[in-house]
Write a protein that holds these residues in place. Structure first.
Motif, PDB file in Angstrom:
ATOM      1  N   THR A 590      45.003  39.249  48.621  1.00  0.00           N
ATOM      2  CA  THR A 590      43.572  38.997  48.795  1.00  0.00           C
ATOM      3  C   THR A 590      42.777  40.294  48.733  1.00  0.00           C
ATOM      4  OG1 THR A 590      44.088  37.099  50.189  1.00  0.00           O
ATOM      5  CG2 THR A 590      41.840  37.947  50.282  1.00  0.00           C
ATOM      6  N   GLY A 591      43.261  41.326  49.424  1.00  0.00           N
ATOM      7  CA  GLY A 591      42.547  42.599  49.451  1.00  0.00           C
ATOM      8  C   GLY A 591      42.408  43.215  48.075  1.00  0.00           C
ATOM      9  N   TYR A 592      43.485  43.192  47.295  1.00  0.00           N
ATOM     10  CA  TYR A 592      43.440  43.788  45.953  1.00  0.00           C
ATOM     11  C   TYR A 592      42.572  42.957  45.014  1.00  0.00           C
ATOM     12  CZ  TYR A 592      44.901  45.745  41.496  1.00  0.00           C
ATOM     13  OH  TYR A 592      44.899  46.331  40.249  1.00  0.00           O
ATOM     14  N   MET A 593      42.769  41.643  45.021  1.00  0.00           N
ATOM     15  CA  MET A 593      42.060  40.794  44.073  1.00  0.00           C
ATOM     16  C   MET A 593      40.546  40.835  44.291  1.00  0.00           C
ATOM     17  SD  MET A 593      44.414  39.655  42.096  1.00  0.00           S
ATOM     18  CE  MET A 593      43.723  38.271  41.216  1.00  0.00           C
ATOM     19  N   ASN A 594      40.119  41.004  45.531  1.00  0.00           N
ATOM     20  CA  ASN A 594      38.677  41.081  45.804  1.00  0.00           C
ATOM     21  C   ASN A 594      38.050  42.353  45.243  1.00  0.00           C
ATOM     22  OD1 ASN A 594      38.376  38.615  47.080  1.00  0.00           O
ATOM     23  ND2 ASN A 594      38.866  39.437  49.104  1.00  0.00           N
ATOM     24  N   GLN A 595      38.865  43.339  44.900  1.00  0.00           N
ATOM     25  CA  GLN A 595      38.345  44.580  44.326  1.00  0.00           C
ATOM     26  C   GLN A 595      38.271  44.537  42.802  1.00  0.00           C
ATOM     27  OE1 GLN A 595      40.014  48.331  46.080  1.00  0.00           O
ATOM     28  NE2 GLN A 595      41.250  46.920  47.290  1.00  0.00           N
TER      29      GLN A 595
END
Length: 644
Positions: A590-595
Motif C-alpha cells: 500500500t505504501g509503495y503503490m500510493n507513491q
C-alpha cells in the motif's frame, strides 16, 4: 435615552395576556405604565405605534382587544431586542491574536485537533505527522490557532521539530509578533532563544526597543541572543561597547560579534585593539560580518601574514593557526583588498601544502573539525583539505553567501590564470551574473567535450569540479527560480539558518542533457531538485529518463516523486521491478503503490500484474492476495484523476 418605561410597559402587557383582555380597562398599573411611556412616543414613530396599539386595546371592543395587545407586545419585544447591550467598564485593548492568522481556512475540525495535539505534546510519530500536514496542506498553518501552537512548539522537547517550526515562523509577517512576545521569559531557556531569532528575522531593527528592554532582565543564552540582535540598529554601538567591556563569557562574545556588524569608528577601534592582542579571537568575531570595515581588517592582517610567509619561504605552527583563522573569516568579505589577498594566496599554489612537523600531518591539522567550521560565516571547509583547496572553497562559499561584485570578476580571472581548481568559484560567479547559454559554455570547457556515447567510461570521468559547482543549486517553486542554497550558523548557537541566492537565469537545458548522459547517482539527486514543472519540454525528457532508471534500479523509490512532478502517467513495470526479490507485505504494498505516478486506475493495473506474479510464484510475499485485490478494486472504482 431611558428605556425603563418600555420594559415596564412590556411587563404589564404580558400580565394582561395572562389575566385576560376583558379586565384590561380596570388595570390601573397598565394605565400608569402608559403615562410613563407617553414622552417616548414623540421620540420615534415605532414608539408612537406602540402607544396607539395600547390605547386601542384600552378602548376597543372586546373582540379587538386581544389582537391589539398581541401586536403591541410583539412590537415592544422587537424594539427591546434592538436596544440590548452588554457593557464592562475599563480600557479597550486589542486582541492578542488579531492579525496573527486567519480563521477562514477550510480545515476540518478533526485535522485541527490532531495537528494541535502534535504541536503541543511530545511523542513518537508527531514530527512525521506535522511535516506531512505542512507538505500536503500548507494553508492549514495560516490558521491563527495553529500559529499559536507553532509558537508553543518552539519549546518542543524534540529539537528537530522545534528547529523546523523556527524556520517556518521566520517567513511570517510582523503580525506574528504579539504571539512571540506574549509570555516571553528573558530568564528562559532554548525556547526563548528561538523566539528571539524569529523576532529578529520578522521585525529586524524595528524590534530594537524590545531587545533593549529585555537585556537587563535576561540570563545566559537568551541574553546573548538579545545582545547579538542589537547589531541590527546603528544606534546601539555605545551600548554594545559597554556590554563588551562589562560582561563576561557568552554575553561579552555576543557583544563583540554584534560590534563587528557595525560600521561605527568606536566599534572598530575596540576590535582593532583586540586584534593586536588576540588576533584569532578578533577574527572569530568578524566571521559573520559583511561590512567594509570587517573586510579591510581581515585583508590588512592576512596580507601582512602572507608577505611574512613569502619572505621567509616557510611557515611555522603559529603562522599556520593564524592563517587558518583568517581563512575562516574570508567568506562574506568583499572589496579590492580582499581580492588582492585571494590573488596572493592563489600565487602560492601548493607550496603551503606541506607538513609542519615530520609525522604531524599537513598544516591543516590545526583546522577545527568540519562541524565547527560551519559557524558564523555560513560556510564549511571540509576538515583535512590542504591550503590550496581550502582557499578555493572559501571563495566559492563567499560568492554564494552574499552579493560581492568584486569577487565575481576575480573568480573568473583566477580560473583563467591558475586552473580548474578555481572552476567552482568562477562557475558560481557566472551563474549569478550571466545568461543560461553563457553558463553552459563555461562548464563545457571543463567537461572537455566528452562524448556521451562513451558510456561507463564517461561516467567514471565525471568532473568533480563541475559537481561541486552544481551541488548547491535547487529549484524553488514558490518563486519559480533556480538558486544557490546554503546555511549560515548563528553565533552562540548550534543552529544553522538557511539562505538562498537566486541565479541570474534558469539552468540551461544542456546541463540536464549532461546529467542524464552521465547516469551518475549524485547528479541524479541534483536533477530531482532541478525539476521545474512549468518547463514541459524538459519535464517530458526528464520524466522518461526517471522512468527508464526506475525500470532498471532495484530500489527505485527515489524516482517516483520526480516522475509525478514531471507529469509521467505510465507506471507499468515500475512496481514490479521494485517488488522483485522482496517479500511483499500489505503495508509495504500500500505504501509503495500510493507513491506511484499516474491515476488510481494506473496503480490498479500495476497492482493486478503484481497479484498475477504472486499467484504464479514469480514474486514472493507474505501478503494476502485477496486483501491486495480488494485494495486494487478500490483504486479501480476511484474517480479518474491524477493521484496526489
Amino acid at each position: 435615552m431611558d428605556i425603563t418605561p418600555i420594559y415596564e410597559l412590556r411587563e404589564r402587557l404580558k400580565i394582561c395576556m395572562v389575566a385576560g383582555t376583558d379586565l384590561i380597562e380596570e388595570d390601573f398599573r397598565l394605565k400608569r405604565a402608559m403615562e410613563a411611556f407617553a414622552p417616548l412616543e414623540k421620540a420615534s414613530p415605532v414608539f408612537g405605534k406602540i402607544g396607539d396599539l395600547v390605547r386601542q386595546a384600552l378602548t376597543a371592543e372586546s373582540k379587538e382587544k386581544g389582537g391589539a395587545v398581541l401586536e403591541a407586545l410583539t412590537l415592544t419585544d422587537a424594539v427591546l431586542c434592538t436596544q440590548g447591550a452588554v457593557e464592562k467598564k475599563g480600557e479597550l485593548t486589542p486582541l492578542m491574536l488579531c492579525g496573527a492568522g486567519t480563521s477562514e481556512t477550510n480545515m476540518p475540525c478533526s485535522a485541527l485537533t490532531v495537528l494541535l495535539d502534535a504541536l503541543h505534546n511530545a511523542g513518537g510519530g508527531r514530527y512525521t505527522l506535522i511535516m506531512e500536514a505542512h507538505g500536503n496542506h500548507p494553508e492549514w498553518f495560516r490558521d491563527f490557532r495553529v500559529k499559536a501552537a507553532m509558537v508553543d512548539a518552539l519549546g518542543a522537547g524534540y529539537s528537530e521539530l522545534a528547529e523546523q517550526v523556527r524556520q517556518w515562523l521566520m517567513t511570517e509577517t510582523p503580525a506574528i509578533l504579539p504571539l512571540l512576545k506574549h509570555g516571553f521569559d528573558p530568564k528562559g531557556k532554548k525556547e526563548m532563544v528561538r523566539r528571539v531569532s524569529v523576532i529578529e528575522a520578522v521585525a529586524g531593527a524595528d524590534a530594537n526597543d524590545f531587545y533593549r528592554e529585555q537585556i537587563p532582565l535576561a540570563q545566559k543564552d537568551v541574553k546573548g541572543a538579545l545582545i547579538y540582535a542589537l547589531r541590527l540598529h546603528p544606534d546601539n554601538t555605545e551600548l554594545l561597547l559597554t556590554l563588551a567591556k562589562t560582561e563576561r563569557g557568552n554575553a561579552r562574545q555576543m557583544a563583540c560579534y554584534a560590534l563587528a556588524c557595525q560600521e561605527d569608528e568606536a566599534a572598530w577601534d575596540y576590535l582593532t585593539d583586540i586584534t593586536r592582542k588576540k588576533p584569532e579571537e578578533a577574527l572569530a568575531f568578524v566571521e559573520p560580518a559583511t561590512g567594509n570595515k570587517a573586510s579591510v581588517l581581515v585583508a590588512t592582517g592576512l596580507m601582512s601574514l602572507l608577505r611574512t610567509i613569502e619572505a621567509s619561504g616557510e611557515i611555522n605552527r603559529e603562522q599556520t593557526e593564524k592563517l587558518a583563522a583568517y581563512l575562516l573569516a574570508l567568506p562574506g568579505k568583499n572589496g579590492p583588498e580582499i581580492c588582492a589577498c585571494y590573488e596572493k594566496m592563489a600565487s602560492f599554489g601548493k607550496k603551503l601544502d606541506i607538513p609542519v612537523e615530520k609525522g604531524k600531518g599537513v598544516w591543516t591539522v590545526k583546522f577545527r573539525p568540519a562541524a565547527c567550521l560551519h559557524r558564523a560565516g555560513g560556510y564549511m571547509i571540509p576538515a583535512g583539505l590542504p591550503f590550496s583547496q581550502a582557499v578555493q572553497q572559501a571563495l566559492f562559499y563567499s560568492l554564494i553567501l552574499h552579493e560581492a561584485p568584486d569577487l565575481n570578476e576575480l573568480a573568473e580571472t583566477l580560473y583563467s590564470r591558475f586552473g580548474e581548481g578555481w572552476f567552482p568559484a568562477a562557475m558560481a560567479a557566472r551563474f549569478l551574473t550571466a545568461d543560461s547559454a553563457s553558463c553552459y559554455e563555461m562548464a563545457k570547457e571543463l567537461i572537455r567535450d566528452k562524448k556521451y556515447h562513451l558510456g561507463l567510461r564517461f561516467r567514471r570521468e565525471l568532473d568533480p569540479y563541475v559537481l561541486t559547482a552544481l551541488s548547491p543549486i535547487t529549484y524553488d517553486g514558490a518563486s519559480d527560480t533556480y538558486g544557490f542554497n546554503g546555511r549560515r550558523n548563528i553565533p552562540g548557537e548550534d543552529y544553522a539558518q538557511t539562505f538562498r541566492r537566486p541565479l541570474k537565469a534558469p539552468l540551461d537545458h544542456a546541463f540536464f542533457e549532461y546529467a542524464m548522459a552521465c547516469q551518475n547517482k549524485e547528479l541524479e539527486r541534483l536533477m530531482i531538485s532541478w525539476v521545474r514543472p512549468g518547463d514541459r519540454e524538459m519535464c517530458e525528457k526528464l520524466g522518461q529518463y526517471f522512468r527508464q532508471r526506475a525500470l532498471c534500479t532495484k530500489d527505485n523509490r527515489i524516482y517516483l516523486e520526480p516522475m509525478r512532478r514531471c507529469g509521467v502517467t505510465d507506471c507499468s513495470g515500475v512496481a514490479v521491478q521494485y517488488f522483485k526479490g522482496r517479500n511483499i507485505t500489505e503495508w509495504e504494498f500500500t505504501g509503495y503503490m500510493n507513491q506511484l505516478p499516474g491515476t488510481a486506475k494506473d496503480r490498479a493495473r500495476e497492482g493486478r500484474e503484481i497479484c498475477r506474479l504472486l499467484k504464479n510464484g514469480s514474486i514472493k510475499g507474505r501478503a494476502d492476495v485477496a486483501w491486495l485485490e480488494a485494495k486494487i478494486a478500490e483504486w479501480e472504482a476511484a474517480p479518474e484523476e491524477i493521484a496526489d
